[in-house]
Enzyme design. Structure first.
Site, PDB file in Angstrom:
ATOM      1  N   ASN A  88      -2.617   2.565   3.493  1.00 60.96           N
ATOM      2  CA  ASN A  88      -1.845   4.044   3.824  1.00 60.96           C
ATOM      3  C   ASN A  88      -2.677   5.084   3.103  1.00 60.96           C
ATOM      4  O   ASN A  88      -2.901   6.208   3.581  1.00 60.96           O
ATOM      5  CB  ASN A  88      -0.484   4.213   3.298  1.00 60.96           C
ATOM      6  CG  ASN A  88       0.318   3.211   4.426  1.00 60.96           C
ATOM      7  OD1 ASN A  88       0.167   3.415   5.472  1.00 60.96           O
ATOM      8  ND2 ASN A  88       1.464   2.727   3.569  1.00 60.96           N
TER       9      ASN A  88
ATOM     10  N   THR B 104       3.028  -5.859   2.639  1.00 57.82           N
ATOM     11  CA  THR B 104       3.411  -4.933   3.509  1.00 57.82           C
ATOM     12  C   THR B 104       2.339  -3.942   3.755  1.00 57.82           C
ATOM     13  O   THR B 104       2.433  -2.872   4.038  1.00 57.82           O
ATOM     14  CB  THR B 104       4.622  -4.299   3.137  1.00 57.82           C
ATOM     15  OG1 THR B 104       4.436  -3.536   1.807  1.00 57.82           O
ATOM     16  CG2 THR B 104       5.793  -4.991   2.882  1.00 57.82           C
TER      17      THR B 104
ATOM     18  N   PHE C   2      -1.936  -1.123  12.257  1.00 62.26           N
ATOM     19  CA  PHE C   2      -2.359  -0.458  11.232  1.00 62.26           C
ATOM     20  C   PHE C   2      -2.917  -1.587  10.155  1.00 62.26           C
ATOM     21  O   PHE C   2      -4.095  -1.697   9.784  1.00 62.26           O
ATOM     22  CB  PHE C   2      -1.776   0.538  10.425  1.00 62.26           C
ATOM     23  CG  PHE C   2      -2.539   0.883   9.270  1.00 62.26           C
ATOM     24  CD1 PHE C   2      -3.717   1.820   9.429  1.00 62.26           C
ATOM     25  CD2 PHE C   2      -2.058   0.732   8.048  1.00 62.26           C
ATOM     26  CE1 PHE C   2      -4.524   2.128   8.021  1.00 62.26           C
ATOM     27  CE2 PHE C   2      -2.787   1.131   7.029  1.00 62.26           C
ATOM     28  CZ  PHE C   2      -3.859   1.832   6.988  1.00 62.26           C
ATOM     29  N   ASN C   3      -1.769  -2.562   9.664  1.00 61.47           N
ATOM     30  CA  ASN C   3      -2.030  -3.374   8.604  1.00 61.47           C
ATOM     31  C   ASN C   3      -3.199  -4.374   8.749  1.00 61.47           C
ATOM     32  O   ASN C   3      -4.054  -4.918   7.984  1.00 61.47           O
ATOM     33  CB  ASN C   3      -0.945  -4.255   7.945  1.00 61.47           C
ATOM     34  CG  ASN C   3       0.049  -3.073   7.296  1.00 61.47           C
ATOM     35  OD1 ASN C   3      -0.477  -1.980   6.650  1.00 61.47           O
ATOM     36  ND2 ASN C   3       1.387  -3.358   7.097  1.00 61.47           N
TER      37      ASN C   3
ATOM     38  N   HIS D 250       9.029   0.232   8.492  1.00 63.44           N
ATOM     39  CA  HIS D 250       8.662  -1.067   8.867  1.00 63.44           C
ATOM     40  C   HIS D 250       8.793  -2.012   7.780  1.00 63.44           C
ATOM     41  O   HIS D 250       9.304  -3.046   7.756  1.00 63.44           O
ATOM     42  CB  HIS D 250       7.306  -1.067   9.148  1.00 63.44           C
ATOM     43  CG  HIS D 250       6.706   0.059  10.178  1.00 63.44           C
ATOM     44  ND1 HIS D 250       6.614  -0.216  11.407  1.00 63.44           N
ATOM     45  CD2 HIS D 250       6.248   1.408   9.846  1.00 63.44           C
ATOM     46  CE1 HIS D 250       6.317   1.000  11.915  1.00 63.44           C
ATOM     47  NE2 HIS D 250       5.960   1.647  11.015  1.00 63.44           N
ATOM     48  N   ASP D 251       8.283  -1.636   6.409  1.00 69.11           N
ATOM     49  CA  ASP D 251       7.956  -2.415   5.477  1.00 69.11           C
ATOM     50  C   ASP D 251       9.324  -2.995   4.775  1.00 69.11           C
ATOM     51  O   ASP D 251       9.486  -4.313   4.238  1.00 69.11           O
ATOM     52  CB  ASP D 251       6.964  -1.995   4.220  1.00 69.11           C
ATOM     53  CG  ASP D 251       5.778  -1.611   4.756  1.00 69.11           C
ATOM     54  OD1 ASP D 251       5.646  -2.256   5.655  1.00 69.11           O
ATOM     55  OD2 ASP D 251       5.208  -0.880   4.218  1.00 69.11           O
TER      56      ASP D 251
ATOM     57  N   ASP E  66       6.904   1.531   2.394  1.00 71.69           N
ATOM     58  CA  ASP E  66       6.579   0.266   1.402  1.00 71.69           C
ATOM     59  C   ASP E  66       7.629   1.054   0.163  1.00 71.69           C
ATOM     60  O   ASP E  66       7.920  -0.337  -0.430  1.00 71.69           O
ATOM     61  CB  ASP E  66       5.210   0.397   0.668  1.00 71.69           C
ATOM     62  CG  ASP E  66       4.153   0.287   1.949  1.00 71.69           C
ATOM     63  OD1 ASP E  66       3.399  -0.790   1.976  1.00 71.69           O
ATOM     64  OD2 ASP E  66       3.930   1.166   2.544  1.00 71.69           O
TER      65      ASP E  66
ATOM     66  N   ASP F  15       1.009  -1.052   0.174  1.00 72.39           N
ATOM     67  CA  ASP F  15       0.268   0.001  -0.050  1.00 72.39           C
ATOM     68  C   ASP F  15       0.970   1.297  -0.015  1.00 72.39           C
ATOM     69  O   ASP F  15       0.856   2.049   0.962  1.00 72.39           O
ATOM     70  CB  ASP F  15      -0.901   0.061   1.087  1.00 72.39           C
ATOM     71  CG  ASP F  15      -0.262   0.101   2.707  1.00 72.39           C
ATOM     72  OD1 ASP F  15       0.725  -0.593   2.665  1.00 72.39           O
ATOM     73  OD2 ASP F  15      -0.819   0.558   3.542  1.00 72.39           O
TER      74      ASP F  15
HETATM   75  C1  BDR Z   1       2.237  -0.309   8.507  1.00 72.20           C
HETATM   76  O1  BDR Z   1       1.323   0.536   8.320  1.00 72.20           O
HETATM   77  C2  BDR Z   1       1.747   1.465   7.524  1.00 72.20           C
HETATM   78  O2  BDR Z   1       1.401   2.936   7.707  1.00 72.20           O
HETATM   79  C3  BDR Z   1       2.972   1.432   6.988  1.00 72.20           C
HETATM   80  O3  BDR Z   1       3.361   1.348   5.650  1.00 72.20           O
HETATM   81  C4  BDR Z   1       3.398  -0.115   7.431  1.00 72.20           C
HETATM   82  O4  BDR Z   1       3.268  -1.085   6.550  1.00 72.20           O
HETATM   83  C5  BDR Z   1       3.050  -0.107  10.141  1.00 72.20           C
HETATM   84  O5  BDR Z   1       2.060  -0.131  10.993  1.00 72.20           O
HETATM   85 CA    CA Z   2       2.808  -0.519   4.042  1.00 74.56          CA
END
Ligand code: BDR
Ligand code: CA
Length: 333
Positions: free
Chosen positions: A40, A142, A183-184, A261-262, A16, A11
């Site tokens: 996102n 991701t 979030f994901n 993160h990703d 990402d 996303d």
């Molecule tokens: C995840 O949520 C998104 O905002 C980032 O791209 C990452 O994949 C982190 O919580």
């Molecule tokens: Ca992401």
């Protein structure tokens, strides 16, 4: 050395974007393509951003547009109360110029791409590619797991064709969207539960506990900016943007740093040492629509009553990850 075949499902989003860059730049990986999903940002932006990154790197990896919304969450009224498209943020902060501080701007700081996405829907492309494969593809989602779950629902046999699934998402003790959800996963809890219970042979979850252990700093951004290439400038901008947002909404220790993160999840595919403390557990997702909605429930008991289904990374090697990321980015002239 044979390259590992990889598909990213993103996303795209600032972090990402760096995952895509590493997938293209690592000589240990062969990026077969990128599928996009809403998360996102809405799907038009995540697809457009994906194309920008791929073209910037001169890659020919095809891009497939996927699902524009989660599987069922938006059908349940009130379930996503307070959601405003920004991980766990209910009130925006503004910078000195009055601009809203965000983790991800709509468009990445990269020129618009001339290339278009492929016509086929991402879910059908994923099914087709996996079914034709020799079971040698690593899937790296991701974003919200909508595309992968939809593909599994349409063709459950793809589970047996996925060599390994490494996803960024979830939390063990660290959370962002709510007090107990990342979030994901929170953005599409049913999809995550479908993936976790699909029977894919090896699933690795890269939760916030690991990603927040491998943050980039403003000094890292400066080093990349000073290097002088367009790619390093872009990533320096993204890191600075993210540090500003993290300082505003999710202050890290130390302050002035932010996770990518990703990119960490992707790096694990070609360097197993970037994650630490990886433990096999039973993981399920709360889909109840209450306070725990989207929470990843990690069973750490000695005798869990459900089959162990997921490796969970509790920590990461920051130095190693930051070093390899900078090296790969600098290798592109
Ligand atoms: C995840 O949520 C998104 O905002 C980032 O791209 C990452 O994949 C982190 O919580
Ligand atoms: Ca992401």
């Amino acid at each position: 050395m044979e390259k590992t075949k990889v598909i990213l499902d993103c996303d795209t989003g600032s972090d990402d974007a760096v995952a895509i860059m590493l997938a293209i730049l690592s000589d240990k990986l062969e990026l077969l393509g990128v599928s996009t999903v809403a998360g996102n940002k809405e799907i038009n932006f995540t697809t457009d951003n994906t194309l920008r990154v791929i073209e910037l790197l001169g890659s020919k990896a095809p891009v497939y547009r996927g699902c524009h919304t989660s599987m069922v969450t938006k059908i349940a009224p009130g379930r996503r109360g307070g959601y405003n498209g920004m991980t766990g943020v209910s009130e925006f902060n503004v910078d000195a110029k009055g601009n809203i501080i965000q983790y991800h701007n709509d468009c990445l700081p990269i020129a618009e791409a001339k290339t278009k996405e492929k016509k086929e829907h991402a879910v059908f492309w994923l099914i087709d590619t996996l079914m034709r494969s020799e079971g040698d593809i690593v899937l790296v989602p991701t974003g919200p797991l909508t595309n992968i779950a939809m593909a599994l629902r349409l063709e459950p046999a793809i589970a047996g064709k996925i060599k390994e699934l490494v996803f960024m998402g979830g939390g063990f003790k660290v959370f962002n969207s709510t007090s107990c959800a990342e979030f994901n996963i929170w953005a599409d809890p049913e999809a995550a539960q479908i993936v976790l219970t699909s029977g894919i042979e090896k699933i690795t979850m890269v939760p916030l506990d690991a990603t927040h252990s491998a943050n980039f700093s403003r000094e890292d951004a400066k080093e990349l900016r000073d290097y002088g290439t367009e790619l390093c400038r872009v990533v320096a901008d993204l890191i600075d943007e993210r540090v500003t947002a993290y300082d505003a909404y999710q202050p890290q220790n130390p302050l002035g740093t932010a996770p990518l993160h990703d990119a960490l999840a992707l790096a694990y595919v070609f360097d197993r040492e970037v994650l630490r403390d990886v433990k096999l557990m039973r993981v399920d997702v709360d889909c109840g629509g209450g306070f725990a909605d989207g929470s990843t429930l990690c069973d750490t008991r000695a005798y869990p009553d459900r089959e162990l289904n997921c490796y969970v990374a509790l920590d990461a090697d920051r130095e190693r990850f930051v070093k390899l990321t900078k090296e790969l980015l600098k290798s592109f002239k």
